[in-house]
Design a protein around this motif. Structure first.
Motif, PDB file in Angstrom:
ATOM      1  N   UNK A   1      31.716  35.775 -11.133  1.00 57.29           N
ATOM      2  CA  UNK A   1      32.419  36.628 -12.097  1.00 57.29           C
ATOM      3  C   UNK A   1      31.606  36.744 -13.387  1.00 57.29           C
ATOM      4  N   UNK A   2      31.507  37.940 -13.844  1.00 59.54           N
ATOM      5  CA  UNK A   2      30.726  38.176 -15.062  1.00 59.54           C
ATOM      6  C   UNK A   2      31.442  37.645 -16.302  1.00 59.54           C
ATOM      7  N   UNK A   3      30.683  37.339 -17.282  1.00 62.75           N
ATOM      8  CA  UNK A   3      31.274  36.944 -18.554  1.00 62.75           C
ATOM      9  C   UNK A   3      30.312  37.265 -19.691  1.00 62.75           C
ATOM     10  N   UNK A   4      30.820  37.136 -20.883  1.00 58.22           N
ATOM     11  CA  UNK A   4      29.990  37.369 -22.059  1.00 58.22           C
ATOM     12  C   UNK A   4      29.787  36.053 -22.791  1.00 58.22           C
ATOM     13  N   UNK A   5      28.548  35.746 -23.073  1.00 59.50           N
ATOM     14  CA  UNK A   5      28.266  34.584 -23.907  1.00 59.50           C
ATOM     15  C   UNK A   5      28.252  35.042 -25.364  1.00 59.50           C
ATOM     16  N   UNK A   6      29.092  34.411 -26.146  1.00 60.48           N
ATOM     17  CA  UNK A   6      29.082  34.659 -27.589  1.00 60.48           C
ATOM     18  C   UNK A   6      28.477  33.412 -28.208  1.00 60.48           C
TER      19      UNK A   6
ATOM     20  N   UNK B   1      27.119  38.683 -12.706  1.00 58.99           N
ATOM     21  CA  UNK B   1      27.085  37.845 -11.498  1.00 58.99           C
ATOM     22  C   UNK B   1      26.434  38.570 -10.322  1.00 58.99           C
ATOM     23  N   UNK B   2      26.209  39.873 -10.467  1.00 62.27           N
ATOM     24  CA  UNK B   2      25.546  40.671  -9.431  1.00 62.27           C
ATOM     25  C   UNK B   2      26.239  40.654  -8.077  1.00 62.27           C
TER      26      UNK B   2
ATOM     27  N   UNK C   1      27.257  45.268 -12.669  1.00 60.18           N
ATOM     28  CA  UNK C   1      26.481  46.483 -12.498  1.00 60.18           C
ATOM     29  C   UNK C   1      26.244  46.754 -11.014  1.00 60.18           C
ATOM     30  N   UNK C   2      26.347  45.714 -10.201  1.00 57.85           N
ATOM     31  CA  UNK C   2      26.117  45.852  -8.759  1.00 57.85           C
ATOM     32  C   UNK C   2      27.308  46.492  -8.056  1.00 57.85           C
TER      33      UNK C   2
END
Ligand SMILES: [Zn+2]
Ligand SMILES: [Zn+2]
Ligand SMILES: [Zn+2]
Length: 114
Positions: free
Chosen positions: A1-6, A26-27, A35-36
Protein backbone atom coordinates in the motif's frame (compact mmCIF):
# COMPACT_ATOMS: atom_id res chain seq x y z
CA UNK A 1 0.00 0.00 0.00
CA UNK A 2 1.29 3.39 -0.95
CA UNK A 3 1.92 6.08 1.58
CA UNK A 4 3.43 9.50 1.93
CA UNK A 5 6.49 10.13 4.04
CA UNK A 6 6.33 13.50 5.71
CA UNK A 7 9.77 14.27 7.01
CA UNK A 8 10.84 16.52 9.84
CA UNK A 9 13.91 17.77 11.59
CA UNK A 10 13.80 18.30 15.34
CA UNK A 11 15.85 21.19 16.63
CA UNK A 12 17.28 21.63 20.09
CA UNK A 13 15.03 24.63 20.68
CA UNK A 14 11.98 22.42 20.23
CA UNK A 15 11.16 23.48 16.70
CA UNK A 16 9.89 20.63 14.55
CA UNK A 17 10.73 21.68 11.05
CA UNK A 18 8.75 20.22 8.17
CA UNK A 19 11.36 19.27 5.59
CA UNK A 20 9.41 17.56 2.85
CA UNK A 21 6.87 15.09 1.49
CA UNK A 22 7.67 12.06 -0.56
CA UNK A 23 5.23 9.52 -1.99
CA UNK A 24 6.29 5.91 -1.71
CA UNK A 25 4.63 3.82 -4.41
CA UNK A 26 4.07 0.11 -3.70
CA UNK A 27 3.85 -0.60 -7.45
CA UNK A 28 1.04 -3.10 -7.03
CA UNK A 29 -1.60 -3.04 -9.75
CA UNK A 30 -4.21 -3.93 -7.11
CA UNK A 31 -3.59 -0.68 -5.29
CA UNK A 32 -5.70 2.21 -6.50
CA UNK A 33 -3.14 4.67 -5.25
CA UNK A 34 -0.25 3.24 -7.20
CA UNK A 35 0.95 4.51 -10.55
CA UNK A 36 0.94 0.84 -11.59
CA UNK A 37 -2.82 0.69 -11.22
CA UNK A 38 -4.15 2.83 -14.04
CA UNK A 39 -3.67 0.78 -17.20
CA UNK A 40 -5.51 -2.29 -15.87
CA UNK A 41 -8.72 -0.38 -15.29
CA UNK A 42 -10.59 -2.17 -18.10
CA UNK A 43 -9.59 -5.76 -17.33
CA UNK A 44 -10.32 -6.05 -13.62
CA UNK A 45 -13.09 -5.54 -11.12
CA UNK A 46 -11.70 -2.59 -9.26
CA UNK A 47 -14.41 -2.57 -6.62
CA UNK A 48 -13.78 -6.19 -5.70
CA UNK A 49 -10.09 -6.62 -6.33
CA UNK A 50 -8.37 -3.42 -5.38
CA UNK A 51 -7.44 -1.80 -2.13
CA UNK A 52 -6.38 1.68 -1.24
CA UNK A 53 -8.49 4.79 -0.97
CA UNK A 54 -6.62 7.43 0.92
CA UNK A 55 -2.93 7.99 0.92
CA UNK A 56 -1.72 7.63 4.48
CA UNK A 57 0.82 10.06 5.86
CA UNK A 58 3.74 8.66 7.81
CA UNK A 59 5.29 11.36 9.92
CA UNK A 60 8.94 10.63 10.39
CA UNK A 61 11.54 12.62 12.19
CA UNK A 62 14.54 12.09 10.02
CA UNK A 63 17.04 14.11 11.94
CA UNK A 64 17.66 15.63 15.34
CA UNK A 65 19.89 18.63 15.61
CA UNK A 66 21.78 19.46 18.76
CA UNK A 67 21.49 23.08 17.85
CA UNK A 68 18.77 25.71 17.84
CA UNK A 69 17.13 26.73 14.57
CA UNK A 70 18.26 29.84 12.71
CA UNK A 71 15.41 31.91 14.05
CA UNK A 72 16.27 31.07 17.66
CA UNK A 73 19.96 31.58 17.09
CA UNK A 74 19.25 35.12 15.95
CA UNK A 75 16.95 35.71 18.91
CA UNK A 76 19.42 34.22 21.37
CA UNK A 77 17.04 31.49 22.51
CA UNK A 78 18.22 28.17 23.86
CA UNK A 79 16.99 24.66 24.42
CA UNK A 80 13.19 24.22 24.38
CA UNK A 81 12.72 27.97 24.03
CA UNK A 82 11.23 28.01 20.57
CA UNK A 83 7.89 29.89 20.70
CA UNK A 84 4.94 27.53 21.14
CA UNK A 85 7.15 24.47 20.71
CA UNK A 86 5.72 22.79 23.79
CA UNK A 87 2.08 23.82 23.40
CA UNK A 88 1.02 23.46 19.79
CA UNK A 89 3.70 21.34 18.34
CA UNK A 90 5.58 22.87 15.47
CA UNK A 91 4.24 23.88 12.08
CA UNK A 92 0.67 23.77 13.35
CA UNK A 93 0.90 20.02 13.81
CA UNK A 94 -1.44 18.80 16.50
CA UNK A 95 -1.17 16.11 19.14
CA UNK A 96 -3.06 13.53 17.09
CA UNK A 97 -0.19 13.00 14.72
CA UNK A 98 1.94 10.00 15.49
CA UNK A 99 5.54 10.82 14.88
CA UNK A 100 8.09 8.13 14.40
CA UNK A 101 11.75 8.61 14.96
CA UNK A 102 14.27 7.30 12.58
CA UNK A 103 17.13 5.69 14.45
CA UNK A 104 20.43 7.06 13.39
CA UNK A 105 23.37 4.77 14.17
CA UNK A 106 25.78 6.31 16.62
CA UNK A 107 23.54 9.24 17.39
CA UNK A 108 23.83 10.47 20.96
CA UNK A 109 20.46 11.32 22.46
CA UNK A 110 21.30 11.40 26.17
CA UNK A 111 20.39 15.03 26.54
CA UNK A 112 17.32 14.88 24.37
CA UNK A 113 13.82 14.25 25.70
CA UNK A 114 11.20 14.34 22.96
ZN1 LIG B 1 -0.06 1.16 -3.17
ZN1 LIG C 1 -8.49 -1.25 -9.52
ZN1 LIG D 1 13.89 27.54 17.21
Amino acid sequence: MCFTIVSYTDWWCGYRQHTGRHKVDCNKWGCRLSDAHGDREDVHDCQAQCTGSTLEDQHIIMERRHDVCGECREAGRGRREHPSASTNGANGANGHIKYRHLAIPGERLDDFDP
